[in-house]
Design an enzyme around this catalytic site. Structure first.
Site, mmCIF file in Angstrom:
data_model
loop_
_atom_site.group_PDB
_atom_site.id
_atom_site.type_symbol
_atom_site.label_atom_id
_atom_site.label_comp_id
_atom_site.label_asym_id
_atom_site.label_seq_id
_atom_site.Cartn_x
_atom_site.Cartn_y
_atom_site.Cartn_z
ATOM 1 N N ALA A 1 43.658 -34.004 -98.761
ATOM 2 C CA ALA A 1 43.084 -35.270 -98.290
ATOM 3 C C ALA A 1 42.670 -35.091 -96.840
ATOM 4 C CB ALA A 1 44.108 -36.386 -98.398
ATOM 5 N N LYS A 2 41.450 -35.479 -96.526
ATOM 6 C CA LYS A 2 41.011 -35.438 -95.119
ATOM 7 C C LYS A 2 41.422 -36.777 -94.510
ATOM 8 C CE LYS A 2 36.960 -34.273 -92.324
ATOM 9 N NZ LYS A 2 37.488 -33.272 -91.416
ATOM 10 N N SER A 3 42.711 -36.834 -94.210
ATOM 11 C CA SER A 3 43.308 -38.075 -93.711
ATOM 12 C C SER A 3 43.352 -38.031 -92.185
ATOM 13 C CB SER A 3 44.720 -38.179 -94.285
ATOM 14 O OG SER A 3 45.566 -38.867 -93.415
ATOM 15 N N TYR B 1 45.324 -35.139 -88.597
ATOM 16 C CA TYR B 1 44.753 -34.641 -87.339
ATOM 17 C C TYR B 1 45.700 -34.809 -86.159
ATOM 18 C CZ TYR B 1 40.868 -33.248 -89.983
ATOM 19 O OH TYR B 1 40.107 -32.571 -90.910
ATOM 20 N N SER C 1 39.928 -38.209 -101.186
ATOM 21 C CA SER C 1 40.971 -38.442 -100.168
ATOM 22 C C SER C 1 41.505 -39.861 -100.305
ATOM 23 C CB SER C 1 40.399 -38.247 -98.760
ATOM 24 O OG SER C 1 39.905 -36.938 -98.576
#
Ligand SMILES: Cc1ncc(COP(=O)(O)O)c(C=O)c1O
Length: 326
Positions: A158-160, A164, A64
């Protein structure tokens, strides 16, 4: 659940009391969402505390960061070791693990490059995400009016933290309208994922889940469930899944680090299958819980024991089965 507010937090290699773990209000991440993170769990297995798929989580964290051109000052080995050390230091047996790489304090502007890349790891004790009843009875969910991000906008792989914002819109809408959770479609109207979970459907004993091209996060639980399901002899297909397949499914279930494996009993007030947990979901829950509870040998090497010597003493077959130790 509110934070207990105790213990140490790891910040750029220093151990900081929970109450003192501050960042400056001018930090880039606060204004521009320039952070990537992970959510993993340490389980109190029969063989002692073990982190589930630590390597995969830290790899995804660094992947990420790479997408967002952040050079992490700590590599995979250093971050993984810091996680294990922090669990020991805080004396946790089971906890949620939240590593974060973010742009810190220097200057503000869309260009993030002048800002330092900071790394933090926090842990807290966190139980089931959904209720115990939901694990057996299932959730009532709705298709969100919000779609997932279009390709080439906000990268889904990507766990950005920025992604969220979309998840919050989905979750708030669902809660406000009296549902347990929301499901987002991709921009083409096909199934994507929940606000913070991947999704599977079952029809005629075959399992389907949206592929990476449907704007999903490549979930580590998703990968684990696919592996376990194939091991149990099920056919699992990763493909485009049309919205209406949800209404016609025999079973629907969410998976994720927080959600673990949770059935869905209705979608848009249309009952899914029998209206409660189905047999395939139950079999996969059992297989998953057996691994995370250390009830079966860790044949996939998914558990990183916090106290490997003790774990090896308690489970002689562990080494032969390929369990990892750190
Ligand atoms: C949007 C989204 N999809 C899927 C998942 C499931 O991913 P994992 O199983 O790696 O926790 C998560 C949880 O982090 C998530 O936030």
């Amino acid at each position: 659940m509110a934070f207990p507010g105790t213990g140490k937090i790891w910040m750029n290699g220093s151990l900081v009391e929970w109450a003192d773990a501050h960042v400056h209000i001018a930090s880039h991440v606060i204004h521009y969402g320039s952070g990537v993170f992970e959510g993993a769990r340490c389980y109190n297995t029969l063989n002692g505390p073990a982190v589930f798929r630590l390597d995969a989580h830290i790899r995804r964290l660094l992947d990420s960061a790479k997408i967002y051109r952040m050079d992490s000052p700590y590599d995979q080995a250093a971050i993984s070791q810091a996680v294990v050390d922090l669990i020991k230091l805080n004396g946790f047996k089971a906890c949620y693990i939240r590593p974060l790489i973010y742009r810190g304090y220097d200057s503000l502007g869309v260009n993030p490059f002048p800002c330092p890349v900071d790394v933090a790891i926090m842990l807290w004790e966190w139980g089931a995400y959904f209720t115990k009843e939901a694990i057996e009875e299932g959730l009532n969910v709705k298709i969100s009016t919000w779609s997932r991000n279009a390709p080439n906008t906000m990268p889904a792989m990507a766990k950005s933290v920025a992604n969220y914002a979309n998840s919050q819109l989905i979750k708030m809408e669902a809660i406000t309208e009296g549902y347990d959770e929301g499901i987002a479609l991709d921009v083409d109207g096909n199934l994507s994922e929940g606000s913070g979970q991947n999704i599977f459907i079952v029809r005629d004993n075959t399992i389907y889940t949206p592929s990476l091209g449907s704007s999903i996060l490549g979930g580590i639980t998703r990968d684990s469930i696919i592996t376990l399901a194939r091991g149990l002899g099920y056919t699992v297909t990763e493909s485009i899944v049309p919205r209406e397949a949800l209404y016609l499914a025999d079973e629907v279930f969410f998976v994720g680090t927080a959600a673990e494996v949770t059935p869905v009993k209705s979608v848009d007030k249309i009952t899914v299958g029998s209206g409660r947990r189905g047999p395939v979901t139950e079999a996969l829950q059992r297989a998953f819980f057996d691994v995370i509870n250390g009830k079966v040998p860790d044949t996939h090497g998914w558990l990183t024991y916090v106290y490997p010597e003790e774990a090896a003493l308690r489970t002689p077959p562990l080494k032969a089965a390929g369990g990892k130790s750190r």
